[in-house]
Design a protein around this motif. Structure first.
Motif, PDB file in Angstrom:
ATOM      1  N   GLN A  20      28.032   8.643 -22.662  1.00 36.24           N
ATOM      2  CA  GLN A  20      29.397   8.148 -22.481  1.00 36.24           C
ATOM      3  C   GLN A  20      29.522   7.357 -21.185  1.00 36.24           C
ATOM      4  O   GLN A  20      30.145   6.295 -21.150  1.00 36.24           O
ATOM      5  CB  GLN A  20      30.390   9.309 -22.469  1.00 36.24           C
ATOM      6  CG  GLN A  20      30.559   9.971 -23.811  1.00 36.24           C
ATOM      7  CD  GLN A  20      31.368  11.258 -23.716  1.00 36.24           C
ATOM      8  OE1 GLN A  20      31.824  11.650 -22.650  1.00 36.24           O
ATOM      9  NE2 GLN A  20      31.536  11.918 -24.843  1.00 36.24           N
ATOM     10  N   THR A  47      24.333  -2.044 -30.487  1.00 33.21           N
ATOM     11  CA  THR A  47      25.268  -1.710 -31.568  1.00 33.21           C
ATOM     12  C   THR A  47      24.558  -1.670 -32.913  1.00 33.21           C
ATOM     13  O   THR A  47      24.815  -0.788 -33.734  1.00 33.21           O
ATOM     14  CB  THR A  47      26.426  -2.729 -31.591  1.00 33.21           C
ATOM     15  OG1 THR A  47      27.120  -2.665 -30.341  1.00 33.21           O
ATOM     16  CG2 THR A  47      27.411  -2.426 -32.709  1.00 33.21           C
ATOM     17  N   ALA A  51      23.641   4.045 -33.830  1.00 34.71           N
ATOM     18  CA  ALA A  51      24.968   4.467 -34.302  1.00 34.71           C
ATOM     19  C   ALA A  51      25.737   5.167 -33.189  1.00 34.71           C
ATOM     20  O   ALA A  51      26.970   5.033 -33.094  1.00 34.71           O
ATOM     21  CB  ALA A  51      24.820   5.386 -35.514  1.00 34.71           C
ATOM     22  N   ASP A  52      25.035   5.909 -32.331  1.00 37.99           N
ATOM     23  CA  ASP A  52      25.698   6.582 -31.204  1.00 37.99           C
ATOM     24  C   ASP A  52      26.303   5.560 -30.252  1.00 37.99           C
ATOM     25  O   ASP A  52      27.450   5.699 -29.822  1.00 37.99           O
ATOM     26  CB  ASP A  52      24.714   7.472 -30.430  1.00 37.99           C
ATOM     27  CG  ASP A  52      24.289   8.687 -31.217  1.00 37.99           C
ATOM     28  OD1 ASP A  52      25.160   9.324 -31.860  1.00 37.99           O
ATOM     29  OD2 ASP A  52      23.095   9.012 -31.193  1.00 37.99           O
ATOM     30  N   ARG A  55      29.380   3.867 -31.868  1.00 40.56           N
ATOM     31  CA  ARG A  55      30.554   4.747 -31.870  1.00 40.56           C
ATOM     32  C   ARG A  55      31.191   4.793 -30.491  1.00 40.56           C
ATOM     33  O   ARG A  55      32.412   4.660 -30.343  1.00 40.56           O
ATOM     34  CB  ARG A  55      30.140   6.159 -32.308  1.00 40.56           C
ATOM     35  CG  ARG A  55      31.253   7.186 -32.277  1.00 40.56           C
ATOM     36  CD  ARG A  55      30.752   8.567 -32.702  1.00 40.56           C
ATOM     37  NE  ARG A  55      29.534   8.993 -32.036  1.00 40.56           N
ATOM     38  CZ  ARG A  55      29.489   9.510 -30.808  1.00 40.56           C
ATOM     39  NH1 ARG A  55      30.589   9.652 -30.104  1.00 40.56           N
ATOM     40  NH2 ARG A  55      28.333   9.882 -30.287  1.00 40.56           N
ATOM     41  N   GLU A  58      32.892   1.441 -29.478  1.00 42.35           N
ATOM     42  CA  GLU A  58      34.186   1.259 -30.159  1.00 42.35           C
ATOM     43  C   GLU A  58      35.301   2.106 -29.551  1.00 42.35           C
ATOM     44  O   GLU A  58      36.471   1.840 -29.791  1.00 42.35           O
ATOM     45  CB  GLU A  58      34.048   1.547 -31.651  1.00 42.35           C
ATOM     46  CG  GLU A  58      33.262   0.491 -32.390  1.00 42.35           C
ATOM     47  CD  GLU A  58      33.868  -0.906 -32.243  1.00 42.35           C
ATOM     48  OE1 GLU A  58      35.097  -1.054 -32.388  1.00 42.35           O
ATOM     49  OE2 GLU A  58      33.104  -1.842 -31.955  1.00 42.35           O
ATOM     50  N   SER A  59      34.949   3.100 -28.752  1.00 45.51           N
ATOM     51  CA  SER A  59      35.979   3.932 -28.113  1.00 45.51           C
ATOM     52  C   SER A  59      36.666   3.202 -26.965  1.00 45.51           C
ATOM     53  O   SER A  59      37.720   3.620 -26.504  1.00 45.51           O
ATOM     54  CB  SER A  59      35.375   5.246 -27.603  1.00 45.51           C
ATOM     55  OG  SER A  59      34.603   5.015 -26.436  1.00 45.51           O
TER      56      SER A  59
END
Length: 80
Positions: A20, A47, A51-52, A55, A58-59
């Motif tokens: 993150q 991207t 996939a992580d 995701r 996109e946050s």
């Protein structure tokens, strides 16, 4: 390392938090240089390949510094 290398999940203790922070830092950099083709290419590649990463990207989270504890022996030696 966190996304492109299969060993990325074992490189950090608390991979989720480190991932993150990594994406948040990259998003911050993208905000400073939105037209940078190398940065855009990196984001596009990550991207597509992770996939992580997709995701988390996109946050739209932005961070100003990295957080994470390394657990890899070579990283410990490199930090000394």
């Amino acid at each position: 390392m966190a996304f492109a290398d299969p060993a990325g999940r074992t490189f950090y203790q608390g991979w989720d938090r480190a991932a993150q922070a990594t994406v948040g830092n990259l998003r911050q950099a993208a905000g400073y240089e939105p037209d940078n083709p190398r940065l855009r290419g990196l984001v596009d590649t990550l991207t597509e390949d992770s996939a992580d990463f997709a995701r988390l990207w996109e946050s739209h989270t932005v961070r100003s510094r990295s957080v994470g504890v390394l657990s890899h022996a070579r990283a410990v030696r490199a930090c000394r």
